[in-house]
Design a protein around this motif. Structure first.
Motif, PDB file in Angstrom:
ATOM      1  N   ASN A  86     -11.603 -12.309 -18.756  1.00  0.00           N
ATOM      2  CA  ASN A  86     -12.037 -11.372 -19.157  1.00  0.00           C
ATOM      3  C   ASN A  86     -10.198 -10.085 -18.970  1.00  0.00           C
ATOM      4  O   ASN A  86     -10.403  -9.803 -17.990  1.00  0.00           O
ATOM      5  CB  ASN A  86     -13.050 -10.165 -18.836  1.00  0.00           C
ATOM      6  N   ARG A  87      -9.766 -10.338 -20.142  1.00  0.00           N
ATOM      7  CA  ARG A  87      -8.872  -9.602 -20.434  1.00  0.00           C
ATOM      8  C   ARG A  87      -8.631  -7.976 -19.604  1.00  0.00           C
ATOM      9  O   ARG A  87      -8.464  -7.415 -18.858  1.00  0.00           O
ATOM     10  CB  ARG A  87      -8.473  -9.672 -21.671  1.00  0.00           C
ATOM     11  N   HIS A  88      -9.744  -7.168 -20.360  1.00  0.00           N
ATOM     12  CA  HIS A  88     -10.117  -5.686 -19.106  1.00  0.00           C
ATOM     13  C   HIS A  88     -10.225  -6.316 -18.102  1.00  0.00           C
ATOM     14  O   HIS A  88      -9.958  -5.300 -17.302  1.00  0.00           O
ATOM     15  CB  HIS A  88     -11.338  -5.049 -20.402  1.00  0.00           C
ATOM     16  N   GLU A  89     -11.519  -6.847 -17.770  1.00  0.00           N
ATOM     17  CA  GLU A  89     -11.358  -6.936 -16.442  1.00  0.00           C
ATOM     18  C   GLU A  89     -10.563  -6.918 -15.445  1.00  0.00           C
ATOM     19  O   GLU A  89     -10.423  -6.999 -14.220  1.00  0.00           O
ATOM     20  CB  GLU A  89     -12.609  -7.686 -15.901  1.00  0.00           C
ATOM     21  N   GLU A  90     -10.100  -7.601 -16.147  1.00  0.00           N
ATOM     22  CA  GLU A  90      -8.963  -8.779 -14.933  1.00  0.00           C
ATOM     23  C   GLU A  90      -7.283  -8.005 -15.371  1.00  0.00           C
ATOM     24  O   GLU A  90      -7.180  -7.116 -13.858  1.00  0.00           O
ATOM     25  CB  GLU A  90      -7.892  -9.585 -16.196  1.00  0.00           C
ATOM     26  N   HIS A  91      -7.545  -6.528 -16.444  1.00  0.00           N
ATOM     27  CA  HIS A  91      -6.491  -6.040 -16.288  1.00  0.00           C
ATOM     28  C   HIS A  91      -6.837  -4.328 -14.837  1.00  0.00           C
ATOM     29  O   HIS A  91      -5.693  -4.365 -14.161  1.00  0.00           O
ATOM     30  CB  HIS A  91      -6.343  -5.300 -17.609  1.00  0.00           C
ATOM     31  N   ALA A  92      -8.067  -4.590 -14.924  1.00  0.00           N
ATOM     32  CA  ALA A  92      -7.936  -3.546 -14.109  1.00  0.00           C
ATOM     33  C   ALA A  92      -8.527  -4.082 -12.723  1.00  0.00           C
ATOM     34  O   ALA A  92      -7.971  -2.977 -12.143  1.00  0.00           O
ATOM     35  CB  ALA A  92     -10.101  -2.887 -14.923  1.00  0.00           C
ATOM     36  N   LEU A  93      -8.719  -5.154 -12.753  1.00  0.00           N
ATOM     37  CA  LEU A  93      -9.005  -4.799 -10.588  1.00  0.00           C
ATOM     38  C   LEU A  93      -7.416  -5.470  -9.993  1.00  0.00           C
ATOM     39  O   LEU A  93      -7.288  -5.098  -9.215  1.00  0.00           O
ATOM     40  CB  LEU A  93      -9.658  -6.279 -11.100  1.00  0.00           C
ATOM     41  N   GLY A  94      -6.939  -6.203 -11.475  1.00  0.00           N
ATOM     42  CA  GLY A  94      -5.416  -6.659 -10.986  1.00  0.00           C
ATOM     43  C   GLY A  94      -4.557  -5.885 -10.514  1.00  0.00           C
ATOM     44  O   GLY A  94      -3.996  -5.416 -10.009  1.00  0.00           O
ATOM     45  N   ARG A  95      -4.917  -4.658 -11.707  1.00  0.00           N
ATOM     46  CA  ARG A  95      -4.020  -3.266 -11.232  1.00  0.00           C
ATOM     47  C   ARG A  95      -4.779  -2.987 -10.236  1.00  0.00           C
ATOM     48  O   ARG A  95      -3.442  -2.062  -9.467  1.00  0.00           O
ATOM     49  CB  ARG A  95      -4.008  -2.282 -12.655  1.00  0.00           C
ATOM     50  N   ILE A  96      -5.865  -2.103  -9.716  1.00  0.00           N
ATOM     51  CA  ILE A  96      -5.742  -1.945  -8.425  1.00  0.00           C
ATOM     52  C   ILE A  96      -5.357  -2.305  -7.438  1.00  0.00           C
ATOM     53  O   ILE A  96      -5.279  -1.848  -6.299  1.00  0.00           O
ATOM     54  CB  ILE A  96      -7.896  -1.539  -8.366  1.00  0.00           C
ATOM     55  N   ILE A  97      -5.922  -3.582  -7.346  1.00  0.00           N
ATOM     56  CA  ILE A  97      -4.722  -4.754  -6.312  1.00  0.00           C
ATOM     57  C   ILE A  97      -3.571  -4.699  -6.191  1.00  0.00           C
ATOM     58  O   ILE A  97      -3.145  -4.352  -4.531  1.00  0.00           O
ATOM     59  CB  ILE A  97      -5.982  -6.483  -6.271  1.00  0.00           C
ATOM     60  N   ASN A  98      -3.178  -3.980  -7.352  1.00  0.00           N
ATOM     61  CA  ASN A  98      -1.945  -3.908  -7.196  1.00  0.00           C
ATOM     62  C   ASN A  98      -1.271  -2.783  -6.196  1.00  0.00           C
ATOM     63  O   ASN A  98      -0.346  -2.591  -5.134  1.00  0.00           O
ATOM     64  CB  ASN A  98      -0.568  -4.033  -8.396  1.00  0.00           C
ATOM     65  N   LEU A  99      -2.044  -1.778  -6.450  1.00  0.00           N
ATOM     66  CA  LEU A  99      -2.336  -0.172  -6.187  1.00  0.00           C
ATOM     67  C   LEU A  99      -2.567  -0.326  -4.384  1.00  0.00           C
ATOM     68  O   LEU A  99      -1.271   0.489  -3.834  1.00  0.00           O
ATOM     69  CB  LEU A  99      -2.835   0.716  -7.107  1.00  0.00           C
ATOM     70  N   ARG A 100      -3.587  -0.928  -4.409  1.00  0.00           N
ATOM     71  CA  ARG A 100      -3.915  -1.466  -2.793  1.00  0.00           C
ATOM     72  C   ARG A 100      -2.574  -1.911  -2.175  1.00  0.00           C
ATOM     73  O   ARG A 100      -2.244  -1.198  -1.113  1.00  0.00           O
ATOM     74  CB  ARG A 100      -5.018  -2.145  -3.304  1.00  0.00           C
ATOM     75  N   ASN A 101      -1.731  -2.472  -2.491  1.00  0.00           N
ATOM     76  CA  ASN A 101      -0.779  -3.471  -1.936  1.00  0.00           C
ATOM     77  C   ASN A 101       0.544  -2.469  -1.900  1.00  0.00           C
ATOM     78  O   ASN A 101       1.011  -2.216  -0.886  1.00  0.00           O
ATOM     79  CB  ASN A 101      -0.657  -4.980  -2.635  1.00  0.00           C
ATOM     80  N   VAL A 102       0.487  -1.957  -2.490  1.00  0.00           N
ATOM     81  CA  VAL A 102       1.672  -0.875  -2.853  1.00  0.00           C
ATOM     82  C   VAL A 102       1.557   0.004  -1.927  1.00  0.00           C
ATOM     83  O   VAL A 102       2.731   0.696  -1.031  1.00  0.00           O
ATOM     84  CB  VAL A 102       2.311  -0.264  -4.217  1.00  0.00           C
ATOM     85  N   VAL A 103       0.454   1.066  -1.933  1.00  0.00           N
ATOM     86  CA  VAL A 103       0.286   2.224  -1.067  1.00  0.00           C
ATOM     87  C   VAL A 103      -0.076   1.178   0.456  1.00  0.00           C
ATOM     88  O   VAL A 103       0.315   1.922   1.215  1.00  0.00           O
ATOM     89  CB  VAL A 103      -1.185   3.026  -1.192  1.00  0.00           C
ATOM     90  N   ARG A 104      -0.838   0.304   0.713  1.00  0.00           N
ATOM     91  CA  ARG A 104      -0.724  -0.400   2.079  1.00  0.00           C
ATOM     92  C   ARG A 104       0.392  -0.060   2.869  1.00  0.00           C
ATOM     93  O   ARG A 104       0.667  -0.037   4.020  1.00  0.00           O
ATOM     94  CB  ARG A 104      -1.322  -1.650   1.943  1.00  0.00           C
ATOM     95  N   SER A 105       1.500  -1.229   2.163  1.00  0.00           N
ATOM     96  CA  SER A 105       3.141  -0.513   2.053  1.00  0.00           C
ATOM     97  C   SER A 105       4.118   0.266   2.553  1.00  0.00           C
ATOM     98  O   SER A 105       4.904   0.558   3.619  1.00  0.00           O
ATOM     99  CB  SER A 105       3.797  -1.966   1.597  1.00  0.00           C
ATOM    100  N   ILE A 106       3.331   1.262   1.917  1.00  0.00           N
ATOM    101  CA  ILE A 106       4.092   2.596   1.832  1.00  0.00           C
ATOM    102  C   ILE A 106       3.368   3.498   3.144  1.00  0.00           C
ATOM    103  O   ILE A 106       4.433   3.664   3.784  1.00  0.00           O
ATOM    104  CB  ILE A 106       3.674   3.447   0.655  1.00  0.00           C
ATOM    105  N   ALA A 107       2.351   3.128   3.333  1.00  0.00           N
ATOM    106  CA  ALA A 107       1.500   3.105   4.300  1.00  0.00           C
ATOM    107  C   ALA A 107       2.160   2.257   5.753  1.00  0.00           C
ATOM    108  O   ALA A 107       2.712   2.741   6.617  1.00  0.00           O
ATOM    109  CB  ALA A 107       0.243   3.868   4.265  1.00  0.00           C
ATOM    110  N   ALA A 108       2.409   1.607   5.388  1.00  0.00           N
ATOM    111  CA  ALA A 108       3.370   0.753   6.987  1.00  0.00           C
ATOM    112  C   ALA A 108       4.600   0.523   7.556  1.00  0.00           C
ATOM    113  O   ALA A 108       4.780   0.822   8.564  1.00  0.00           O
ATOM    114  CB  ALA A 108       2.778  -1.344   6.427  1.00  0.00           C
ATOM    115  N   GLU A 109       5.319   0.795   6.170  1.00  0.00           N
ATOM    116  CA  GLU A 109       6.333   1.357   6.286  1.00  0.00           C
ATOM    117  C   GLU A 109       7.267   2.932   6.374  1.00  0.00           C
ATOM    118  O   GLU A 109       8.324   2.969   6.449  1.00  0.00           O
ATOM    119  CB  GLU A 109       7.168   0.692   5.242  1.00  0.00           C
ATOM    120  N   LYS A 110       5.737   3.249   6.527  1.00  0.00           N
ATOM    121  CA  LYS A 110       5.878   4.757   6.811  1.00  0.00           C
ATOM    122  C   LYS A 110       6.741   6.061   5.936  1.00  0.00           C
ATOM    123  O   LYS A 110       7.847   5.758   6.259  1.00  0.00           O
ATOM    124  CB  LYS A 110       6.962   4.971   8.369  1.00  0.00           C
TER     125      LYS A 110
END
Length: 190
Positions: free
Chosen positions: A45-69
């Protein structure tokens, strides 16, 4: 919101799995939904895949920002009704980045021209007030962080105005700039 062409069994599964399917004032997914399994379930489902994929990517980036200070504020260009902005706020709260400033920029007028699959005027069903209201009512957000959420009504080519907006809020460096532009000319402006 779900496509009518979606197989009924997938639609039932999505509604059961993601009961918060609403664009306004909801995060849409639960923390436990940010998994590879959930992503694969909505992949077709193009719409759901895009939305969920974007949030997963944002989570990974923000988690790295926190972990690496990594120091710096966070910004999104193209915040529309505030869906990704809400997630950025939620993720910063969750990963204890409550001292950051979070900026959202949009003209809130829709797309200025046709480009590929996108048409002029698309995404005009928003407003500054709606985006700000959604951002400031992010579920699970730290009150301390919410004081540092700023939404600017600026077209991307208004560089001087955007820089002044940032300067008056004492923002100098960024750890994340999420560019959610749907047409080439908007990306070129940034």
């Amino acid at each position: 919101m779900l496509k009518q062409t979606m197989p009924p069994e997938l639609k039932r599964w999505l509604v059961a799995r993601f009961p918060r399917l609403s664009r306004n004032n909801r995060l849409r997914y639960r923390w436990s939904d940010l998994t590879e399994k959930a992503y694969q379930a909505v992949y077709d489902n193009r719409h759901e895949e895009h939305a969920l994929g974007r949030i997963i990517n944002l989570r990974n980036v923000v988690r790295s920002i926190a972990a690496e200070k990594i120091q710096g504020d966070l910004a999104e260009f193209g915040c529309f009704q505030g869906f990704s902005l809400m997630w950025i706020i939620h993720l910063c709260s969750r990963f204890h980045l409550r001292d950051r400033r979070i900026f959202g920029f949009d003209g809130f007028v829709g797309l200025p021209e046709d480009d590929g699959q996108f048409h002029k005027g698309q995404f005009s069903d928003t407003s500054f007030d709606l985006c700000l209201q959604n951002a400031l009512s992010t579920p699970g957000a730290s009150p301390r962080l919410l004081k540092n959420v700023h939404v600017g009504r600026h077209l991307f080519e208004e560089k001087k105005e955007i820089l002044e907006f940032l300067r008056t809020r004492e923002s100098r460096a960024f750890s994340l700039v999420h560019i959610d532009c749907d047409i080439g000319s908007a990306c070129d402006s940034i």
